[in-house]
Design an enzyme around this catalytic site. Structure first.
Site, PDB file in Angstrom:
ATOM      1  N   TRP A 154       4.269  -8.842 -12.992  1.00  0.00           N
ATOM      2  CA  TRP A 154       5.742  -8.720 -11.891  1.00  0.00           C
ATOM      3  C   TRP A 154       5.192  -8.074 -10.712  1.00  0.00           C
ATOM      4  O   TRP A 154       4.883  -7.427 -10.588  1.00  0.00           O
ATOM      5  CB  TRP A 154       6.693  -7.350 -13.412  1.00  0.00           C
ATOM      6  CG  TRP A 154       7.825  -6.975 -12.646  1.00  0.00           C
ATOM      7  CD1 TRP A 154       8.982  -7.213 -12.457  1.00  0.00           C
ATOM      8  CD2 TRP A 154       8.214  -5.329 -12.380  1.00  0.00           C
ATOM      9  NE1 TRP A 154       9.700  -6.524 -11.750  1.00  0.00           N
ATOM     10  CE2 TRP A 154       9.489  -4.852 -11.951  1.00  0.00           C
ATOM     11  CE3 TRP A 154       7.701  -4.424 -12.679  1.00  0.00           C
ATOM     12  CZ2 TRP A 154       9.526  -4.247 -11.532  1.00  0.00           C
ATOM     13  CZ3 TRP A 154       7.418  -3.174 -12.581  1.00  0.00           C
ATOM     14  CH2 TRP A 154       9.440  -2.896 -12.107  1.00  0.00           C
ATOM     15  N   ASP A 235       1.432  -1.116 -19.393  1.00  0.00           N
ATOM     16  CA  ASP A 235       3.094  -1.247 -18.465  1.00  0.00           C
ATOM     17  C   ASP A 235       3.379  -1.663 -20.290  1.00  0.00           C
ATOM     18  O   ASP A 235       3.919  -3.189 -20.547  1.00  0.00           O
ATOM     19  CB  ASP A 235       3.293  -1.855 -17.846  1.00  0.00           C
ATOM     20  CG  ASP A 235       4.675  -1.822 -17.307  1.00  0.00           C
ATOM     21  OD1 ASP A 235       4.816  -2.269 -16.432  1.00  0.00           O
ATOM     22  OD2 ASP A 235       5.845  -1.446 -17.809  1.00  0.00           O
ATOM     23  N   LYS A 271      15.052  -2.539 -21.851  1.00  0.00           N
ATOM     24  CA  LYS A 271      15.582  -3.763 -22.424  1.00  0.00           C
ATOM     25  C   LYS A 271      15.551  -4.080 -24.134  1.00  0.00           C
ATOM     26  O   LYS A 271      16.278  -3.642 -24.839  1.00  0.00           O
ATOM     27  CB  LYS A 271      13.859  -5.127 -22.728  1.00  0.00           C
ATOM     28  CG  LYS A 271      14.186  -5.918 -20.725  1.00  0.00           C
ATOM     29  CD  LYS A 271      13.495  -5.123 -20.145  1.00  0.00           C
ATOM     30  CE  LYS A 271      13.185  -5.393 -18.719  1.00  0.00           C
ATOM     31  NZ  LYS A 271      12.531  -4.398 -18.054  1.00  0.00           N
TER      32      LYS A 271
END
Lengths: 422, 452
Positions: A154, A235, A271
């Site tokens: 990311w 993460d 999410k």
């Protein structure tokens, strides 16, 4: 009383006069910053007038009508919260209840580590905030350390550790030829890194590639990281989203815990609870004992205080309301599975359509990869063609957000991809 | 509060603990930790040493620690005058009616979603916030010379602004008033600025040390950043008069000092939003540049929702646009984009003229109650014949009174009267009620007459 005036040409220019429009700006030499590569895609999409436009850019879930979704369990939680709330400051470490429930998701419902109070944990501003707090903490307490970041990752990961002033290195991850994991090279990089390096790992549903190590591969990764005394920072932004089962998606973390690592974890509800703009997350650091956990938590708070003082309450209340009510929690798990299943369904459909069109290329990576994203293998030039000729929006690294694919647009998308790759 | 961790030598700790602690004692630095790492078997479950073993527990935050201590006290007459959060006459936190209304409207709007906000936050919120602080007719706004970004309350706005300055401004020193809010120095230091102070509070008059202020700002290097409390200075409650503000403005512009306003109490000081923004508007009317950190924590009672805005007033529109793009680069690696809930409430209220009016009435009621508490406390001390001049209680402005009590007196008041306040003598007037004023007055009287 006499006021000293500095004698310099520049100061004379700025002598105070009402309506002094001729004053030049201090910011005249500030360069316009480049647009954020990910968020800029949505901006461009919104500006496009074409009725055929498709947004497979940002990783935000869409239903089969291409609409954003607010989970039912979230709506119910919000109904319960509204009117009941006072809006007092949370403690610097955030909502204790929310953090407790969040740790259970990552470490296990009946985790001994939680019972032994060995985990230093604070509420954070979603995944970004959790990573940033950790990076700042790493800089402060391990100032000579560096972070190893997978290639690719990311994009914002690089920004976060850069702004925390922690030097970055990379490790091999994605294997373009197979569109899978470059496992051997990854292990080599782990072995070659100086002892005690920090490694950033995506717990599941790697962003942007969707390529995750297998369970066996995770065990080997854990073994080598341990052998070198490295620090593993996870993460985890997609727990529940990858397989549909949060327990399964936490497997990598559980392996590391079994192996005795003292890990750190950034968790996000953006999410998996659809709480994107509420900015709810959690940073945890596993310590040797309760005393250490208390010390580490207090230091994390010292970093949070001069950044935002204390985290926002509303999103945290939604999370704790849902997770502490067995019925709401059950409903949430169902809704997460629905989202994950729809995405898995779209992977199958996209691959199927491309194969039906007689594409010369292999598209099995579409169904091999997991989570919200598919690393299509499209080149930046091909992506540009998709945008310019077909009004399809994605990031130029060829990352497709499967959440943006619907039964309504999957054929159109497959056709377009076929056009630019045949 | 957690129980104290038992020492390693206590018989109640496990052998694993003792082994762990022995290892820790042998290890001096994190790099040594890595050198002693052993290839464990994958299923050993041995708890190796943490690279963070050397981390020591941080001291309790002095302001927030007051509430912690208060909560522990079982006394029925205890009084919390620590944190600056508004309380009603009944000593309860207050959610404004207009806020409840706005929340309900948002809840009932089924079309609302939770998608990521833009990096700079809600556009409408930003626009309305700029109008609120600069005035809807501000030339800076008309000319598009202001960029406003949504941030996490006052703290977050200060931090984002300071990070921008540390990267893009030629002067890396910020001057902060002596004293100031306890968190200010750390916000600026962590952002990469160095912090100096300028004289502000005069303990002998319990008012403004104006001479000292002008001297210190006058001798600051040209271009230095200066932190200014827009109104209701925290912790002293001492504000410059408008005439003094004008002199400050002239001095600062003549030395090209960059103003960075912290506006945490707009509407709370005088009860009037425009009046409380006068100091800032002076610095905009003169065509110059400034930074403004705005908070809605107190004036809308949105404390825990973390709603605020950073505005940068520039001399040209294209400059403001470039500045905004760079602010985004500060925000993205910090929290990506701001939280939606609180800012949505604010926007809902500010854009509806009826709700806006309701808000101003509720805000004035809060400010008036505080002003009334000041008067009551002042009268109560006079009635007791408490030695000293206590007029500063009614002269000071905003949520706090800098009583002038020293730390020994404060300690005495806590011990004997269960009054909780910060050791610098600051009391939050918002924590007082008509019922509790007499108790506080008794405590102050006792402290002043029995402790020096």
């Amino acid at each position: 009383m006499a006021i000293r005036r500095a004698m310099s040409g520049r100061i004379m220019d700025r002598t105070a006069v009402v309506g002094a429009r001729y004053m030049s700006s201090w910011w005249r030499s500030v360069q316009p910053a480049p647009k954020d590569p990910i968020l800029g895609v949505t901006e461009a999409f919104l500006a496009d007038q074409s009725p055929d436009k498709v947004n497979v850019g940002v990783g935000a879930y869409r239903d089969d009508n291409g609409k954003p979704v607010v989970l039912e369990c979230v709506r119910e939680a919000e109904r319960r919260i509204a009117g009941n709330l006072n809006m007092e400051y949370l403690p610097m470490g955030g909502s204790v209840k929310m953090v407790e429930e969040t740790l259970k998701l990552a470490y296990g419902e009946n985790s001994e580590l939680i019972k032994e109070k060995r985990i230093a944990a604070v509420q954070a501003l979603s995944g970004t905030g959790a990573c940033r707090l950790f990076a700042d903490f790493q800089k402060r307490f391990c100032p000579d350390s560096q972070i190893y970041i997978p290639v690719p990752t990311w994009a914002n990961h690089h920004n976060i550790w850069r702004d925390a002033q922690v030097p970055q290195k990379t490790y091999h991850y994605y294997h373009p030829e197979s569109k899978g994991l470059d496992f051997a090279a990854m292990i080599d990089d782990i072995k070659n890194a100086p002892n005690g390096s920090f490694f950033l790992l995506h717990a599941c549903a790697h962003n942007p590639t969707g390529v995750d190590p297998s369970e066996e591969q995770w065990r080997e990764i854990s073994h080598h990281i341990k052998a070198k005394g490295h620090f593993a920072f996870f993460d985890m932004a997609y727990q529940g989203f990858a397989s549909g089962d949060p327990e399964k998606d936490a497997k990598a973390i559980r392996i590391f815990l079994e192996d005795g690592h003292h890990i750190g974890i950034a968790q996000s509800y953006a999410k998996n609870m659809g709480l994107y703009s509420q900015r709810v997350g959690c940073l945890s650091v596993l310590c040797e004992d309760e005393k250490q956990a208390v010390a580490v938590k207090s230091q994390l708070q010292q970093l949070a205080r001069p950044m935002y003082s204390n985290p926002p309450v509303h999103g945290a209340l939604i999370v704790s309301t849902i997770l502490s009510d067995p019925d709401l929690k059950k409903q949430w798990l169902k809704e997460v599975k629905v989202m994950a299943d729809r995405i898995i369904g779209m992977r199958t459909a996209l691959r199927g359509n491309l194969e039906k069109l007689g594409s010369p290329l292999s598209w099995q990576h579409i169904t091999n990869q997991i989570g919200m994203f598919c690393y299509s293998g499209l080149t930046p030039e091909q992506v540009d063609r998709l945008t310019n000729e077909f009004h399809i929006y994605m990031t130029r690294n060829g990352r497709i957000s499967m959440a943006g694919v619907t039964t309504g647009n999957v054929e159109y998308l497959a056709n377009a991809i076929h056009e630019v790759t045949k | 509060m957690r129980p104290e961790f038992t020492s390693p030598s206590s018989s109640s700790s496990s052998s694993a603990d003792r082994r762990l602690n022995a290892l820790v004692r042998h290890l001096a630095t994190p790099s040594m930790v890595s050198q002693t790492a052993v290839a464990f078997s994958p299923t050993s479950g041995f708890h190796g040493d943490s690279v963070f073993s050397h981390v020591v527990r941080a001291p309790e935050d002095p302001i927030l620690g007051v509430t912690v201590a208060y909560n522990k006290d079982p006394s029925p007459v205890k009084l919390n005058l620590g944190v600056g959060a508004y309380r009603t006459e009944e000593g309860k936190p207050l959610v404004l009616n207009v806020v409840r209304k706005a929340e309900q409207m948002l809840l009932n709007d089924k079309s609302r979603v939770k998608e990521y906000l833009p990096i700079v936050g809600i556009a409408e919120f930003n626009k309305l916030s700029a109008q609120l602080i600069f005035g809807a007719d501000s030339p800076a706004i008309r000319e598009n010379r202001v960029t406003t970004v949504q941030c996490l309350s006052g703290t977050g706005s200060l931090r984002v602004g300071a990070e921008f300055l540390a990267r893009h401004y030629h002067q890396k020193t910020i001057y902060i008033p002596q004293p100031t809010w306890g968190n200010h120095p750390k916000v600026f230091t962590l952002a990469g600025l160095s912090v100096k102070t300028y004289r502000y509070y005069d303990p002998t008059t319990r008012g403004l040390n104006f001479q000292g202020l002008l001297e210190d700002l006058g001798s600051a290097p040209s271009g230095s950043i200066v932190l200014l409390h827009a109104c209701a200075h925290n912790p002293t409650g001492v504000d410059p008069t408008l005439q003094q503000w004008e002199q400050i403005r002239q001095l600062m512009r003549s030395k090209a000092l960059l103003p960075f306003f912290d506006s945490a109490y707009q509407g709370f000081a005088s009860g009037n939003l425009d009046e409380d923004a006068q100091s800032i508007r002076m610095f905009v009317t003169d065509g110059g540049e400034c930074f403004v950190a705005q908070s809605y924590a107190k004036n809308m009672g949105l404390y825990g929702e973390r709603v605020g805005a950073l505005s940068v007033v520039c001399t040209a529109a294209d400059v403001a646009s470039k500045v905004e793009s760079q602010l985004k680069l500060v925000i993205r690696p910090m929290f990506s984009n701001p939280p939606i809930h609180g800012a949505s409430i604010v926007a809902t209220i500010l854009k509806d003229s009826n709700m806006f009016n309701e808000w101003t009435i509720e805000l004035k009621a809060m400010a008036d109650r505080i002003i009334s508490m000041r008067k009551q406390l002042f009268d109560a001390l006079r009635a007791r014949g408490t030695p000293g001049d206590w007029s500063h209680i009614i002269k000071q402005i905003g949520m706090f009174t800098f009583t002038g009590l020293n730390s020994k007196q404060v300690e005495f008041m806590t011990r004997e009267y269960h009054i909780y306040m910060t050791s610098d003598g600051r009391i939050s007037m918002a924590g007082l009620s008509s019922k509790t004023v007499p108790h506080l007055a008794d405590a102050i009287h006792a402290a002043v007459t029995r402790m020096t």
